[in-house]
Scaffold this motif. Structure first.
Motif, short mmCIF file in Angstrom:
data_model
loop_
_atom_site.label_atom_id
_atom_site.label_comp_id
_atom_site.label_asym_id
_atom_site.label_seq_id
_atom_site.Cartn_x
_atom_site.Cartn_y
_atom_site.Cartn_z
N LEU A 263 125.27 37.51 67.03
CA LEU A 263 126.13 37.53 65.84
C LEU A 263 125.45 36.82 64.66
O LEU A 263 125.55 37.27 63.52
N GLU A 264 124.76 35.74 64.96
CA GLU A 264 124.08 35.01 63.89
C GLU A 264 122.90 35.82 63.35
O GLU A 264 122.71 35.91 62.12
N LEU A 265 122.12 36.44 64.23
CA LEU A 265 120.97 37.22 63.79
C LEU A 265 121.37 38.48 63.00
O LEU A 265 120.59 38.99 62.20
N THR A 266 122.59 38.98 63.26
CA THR A 266 123.06 40.20 62.58
C THR A 266 124.20 39.91 61.62
O THR A 266 124.99 40.78 61.30
N ARG A 267 124.26 38.67 61.13
CA ARG A 267 125.43 38.26 60.33
C ARG A 267 125.57 39.07 59.05
O ARG A 267 126.68 39.21 58.52
N TYR A 268 124.49 39.62 58.52
CA TYR A 268 124.58 40.40 57.29
C TYR A 268 124.58 41.92 57.56
O TYR A 268 124.60 42.71 56.62
N ALA A 269 124.54 42.30 58.82
CA ALA A 269 124.47 43.72 59.18
C ALA A 269 125.89 44.29 59.33
O ALA A 269 126.86 43.57 59.55
N ARG A 270 125.96 45.61 59.23
CA ARG A 270 127.23 46.29 59.44
C ARG A 270 127.53 46.40 60.92
O ARG A 270 126.66 46.22 61.76
N LEU A 271 128.80 46.74 61.22
CA LEU A 271 129.23 46.75 62.61
C LEU A 271 128.39 47.71 63.45
O LEU A 271 128.01 47.38 64.58
N ARG A 272 128.10 48.89 62.92
CA ARG A 272 127.30 49.85 63.67
C ARG A 272 125.94 49.26 64.03
O ARG A 272 125.45 49.44 65.14
N THR A 273 125.35 48.53 63.09
CA THR A 273 124.04 47.92 63.33
C THR A 273 124.14 46.81 64.37
O THR A 273 123.25 46.64 65.22
N LYS A 274 125.22 46.04 64.34
CA LYS A 274 125.41 44.99 65.33
C LYS A 274 125.46 45.58 66.74
O LYS A 274 124.86 45.04 67.68
N ILE A 275 126.16 46.71 66.88
CA ILE A 275 126.27 47.34 68.19
C ILE A 275 124.92 47.89 68.64
O ILE A 275 124.50 47.71 69.78
N ARG A 276 124.22 48.56 67.71
CA ARG A 276 122.91 49.10 68.06
C ARG A 276 121.93 47.98 68.40
O ARG A 276 121.08 48.12 69.29
N TYR A 277 122.01 46.86 67.69
CA TYR A 277 121.15 45.71 67.98
C TYR A 277 121.41 45.21 69.40
O TYR A 277 120.47 44.95 70.17
N THR A 278 122.70 45.08 69.74
CA THR A 278 123.04 44.58 71.07
C THR A 278 122.52 45.51 72.16
O THR A 278 121.99 45.07 73.18
N LEU A 279 122.66 46.82 71.95
CA LEU A 279 122.15 47.77 72.93
C LEU A 279 120.64 47.68 73.08
O LEU A 279 120.10 47.71 74.19
N GLU A 280 119.95 47.60 71.93
CA GLU A 280 118.49 47.50 71.98
C GLU A 280 118.07 46.22 72.70
O GLU A 280 117.14 46.23 73.52
N TYR A 281 118.75 45.15 72.42
CA TYR A 281 118.46 43.87 73.08
C TYR A 281 118.66 43.99 74.59
O TYR A 281 117.79 43.59 75.39
N LEU A 282 119.78 44.59 75.00
CA LEU A 282 120.07 44.73 76.43
C LEU A 282 119.11 45.69 77.11
O LEU A 282 118.69 45.47 78.26
N ASP A 283 118.73 46.77 76.43
CA ASP A 283 117.77 47.72 76.99
C ASP A 283 116.44 47.02 77.30
O ASP A 283 115.87 47.18 78.39
N LEU A 284 115.95 46.28 76.32
CA LEU A 284 114.66 45.61 76.49
C LEU A 284 114.72 44.54 77.56
O LEU A 284 113.79 44.39 78.37
N LYS A 285 115.83 43.82 77.60
CA LYS A 285 115.96 42.77 78.61
C LYS A 285 116.07 43.37 80.01
O LYS A 285 115.54 42.81 80.98
N TYR A 286 116.75 44.51 80.10
CA TYR A 286 116.86 45.20 81.40
C TYR A 286 115.50 45.69 81.88
O TYR A 286 115.17 45.59 83.07
N LEU A 287 114.70 46.22 80.97
CA LEU A 287 113.41 46.78 81.34
C LEU A 287 112.37 45.71 81.69
O LEU A 287 111.61 45.85 82.65
N TYR A 288 112.34 44.64 80.89
CA TYR A 288 111.25 43.67 81.04
C TYR A 288 111.69 42.33 81.61
O TYR A 288 110.84 41.46 81.87
N ARG A 289 112.99 42.14 81.74
CA ARG A 289 113.54 40.92 82.34
C ARG A 289 113.05 39.66 81.64
O ARG A 289 112.75 38.64 82.29
#
Length: 404
Positions: free
Chosen positions: A351-377
């Protein structure tokens, strides 16, 4: 929820395309709006006129998502729903281009397949209902529609049925072909006045509204997304678009639709870019231009709509932090079920890193974050960027005199 269902939702979120399935899950922070919509729908079902709803919001803040939520609410209450995204190919100044999109995106409650013909499919020739519909068309609509329906109810020819059904869906059947078909079916000529789709398409809207009520549904909800694209039309095309808006939103004329609830979404920049811009704002220019053309009735109706945009719009504010966190928490939970793992994410940091982003971007950011963490742990590094929005104006900035 099974893993494949969660995976489907995650993929839909990743694509950034709103859907009715998503709207059943993510409706945080819009409870007040949805309560108003429910009251409006109940009033329409009781036969009251509640006019319309205009949703105003910034890009990526959930306007289309809200329309999908309204879609689901309306279907649950027995409404027929049409959902159309406006575009250069579907401009609101041309009802003959809008109607085909509406007809092909109309869903009966609990129906999986859309289409106007679903309202007519099981009506038998000679029944009281078919006779009532034919009489309405004969008395109220363009003669072509009466003959289309009469032949539709009486022909046994599959090809004729296909052509007639196509006309009812906005694939306009030439009058000459209809006359030949009628002579073949009934052995007598049909007297049909000249038919111009641009002038007479509104009668097809009236037919659909009438059918919906006669078939016992609660009413008709019309959802129009991206109305701000009206701003890319020429001045007179915009004038006609606002006049057409008045036919949906101020149903007081003899050709008004019955038991309808129109909802429009429009970007916030439509106000400074078009309605209230310093150089000839539409709120002043459109009524003046229509009066100069000798169309005072259109000018009055367009002015009412323009004023409603200034006074009666519901603004979708950015969601409070708590509701955004609930959204991101739901995304995290879905991702874990979709891929069979237990994701750990610092939502407060996101939330802090995306504080100036729109809601759609916050959701996409979270998905990208989770995808990368799932792949590379390991803890990933993700950055956000903003998309540039195109201005709402005609291509060359001029005010063309054609109807676009």
């Amino acid at each position: 929820m099974e893993n494949y269902e969660a995976l489907g939702i995650v993929e839909a979120l990743r694509s950034g395309v709103a859907s009715r399935r998503l709207s059943t899950i993510f409706s945080y922070g819009r409870e007040g709006l949805l309560e108003q919509v429910q009251q409006d729908l109940d009033a329409v079902a009781r036969g009251r006129n509640v006019r319309f709803l205009i949703l105003r919001g910034d890009y990526g803040e959930g306007k289309t998502h809200c329309l999908n939520t309204i879609f689901n609410l309306a279907q649950e209450r027995g409404f027929v729903v049409s959902f159309v995204v406006l575009s250069k190919e579907t401009p609101f100044n041309r009802m003959d281009r809008v109607y085909p999109k509406v007809a092909c995106a109309t869903y009966l409650p609990r129906a999986e397949e859309p289409g106007m013909e679903a309202l007519l499919r099981d009506i038998r020739s000679g029944s009281a209902l078919s006779e009532e519909i034919l009489e309405f068309a004969r008395q109220e609509l363009h003669p072509k529609i009466f003959y289309i329906l009469q032949n539709y109810f009486n022909t046994n020819d599959p090809f004729h049925q296909y052509l007639l059904s196509g006309d009812l869906n906005g694939e306009w059947l030439p009058v000459s072909q209809l006359k030949s078909m009628h002579r073949l079916n009934f052995g007598r000529p049909a007297k049909i006045d000249r038919f111009k789709p641009a002038d007479h398409a509104w009668d097809y809207f009236r037919l659909m509204a009438h059918l919906i009520k006669k078939r016992g549904f609660a009413g008709w909800v019309l959802l129009f997304d991206e109305l701000e694209l009206t701003g890319t039309l020429s001045l007179l095309a915009r004038a006609n678009a606002f006049y057409n808006l008045s036919r949906f939103t101020f149903p007081q004329s003899a050709d008004a639709l019955s038991s309808v609830y129109p909802v429009f979404s429009v970007a916030s920049r439509f106000w400074p870019d078009i309605l209230l811009r310093a150089r000839r704002p539409d709120v002043d220019e459109i009524p003046a231009r229509l009066i100069a053309k000798g169309e005072p009735r259109k000018a009055e109706q367009a002015k009412r709509v323009l004023n409603s945009f200034l006074q009666e719009t519901v603004t979708l504010e950015a969601l409070p932090k708590a509701d955004v966190r609930r959204c991101l928490g739901a995304v995290q939970d879905l991702h874990g079920r979709a891929y069979g793992w237990e994701p750990e994410a610092d939502l407060e940091q996101i939330l802090e890193l995306t504080r100036y982003a729109r809601l759609r971007t916050k959701i996409r950011y979270t998905l990208e974050y989770l995808d990368l963490k799932y792949l590379y742990r390991e803890e990933p590094a993700v950055e956000t960027t903003s998309l540039e929005e195109m201005p709402l104006e005609t291509a060359d900035g001029s005010y063309d005199e054609d109807d676009g």
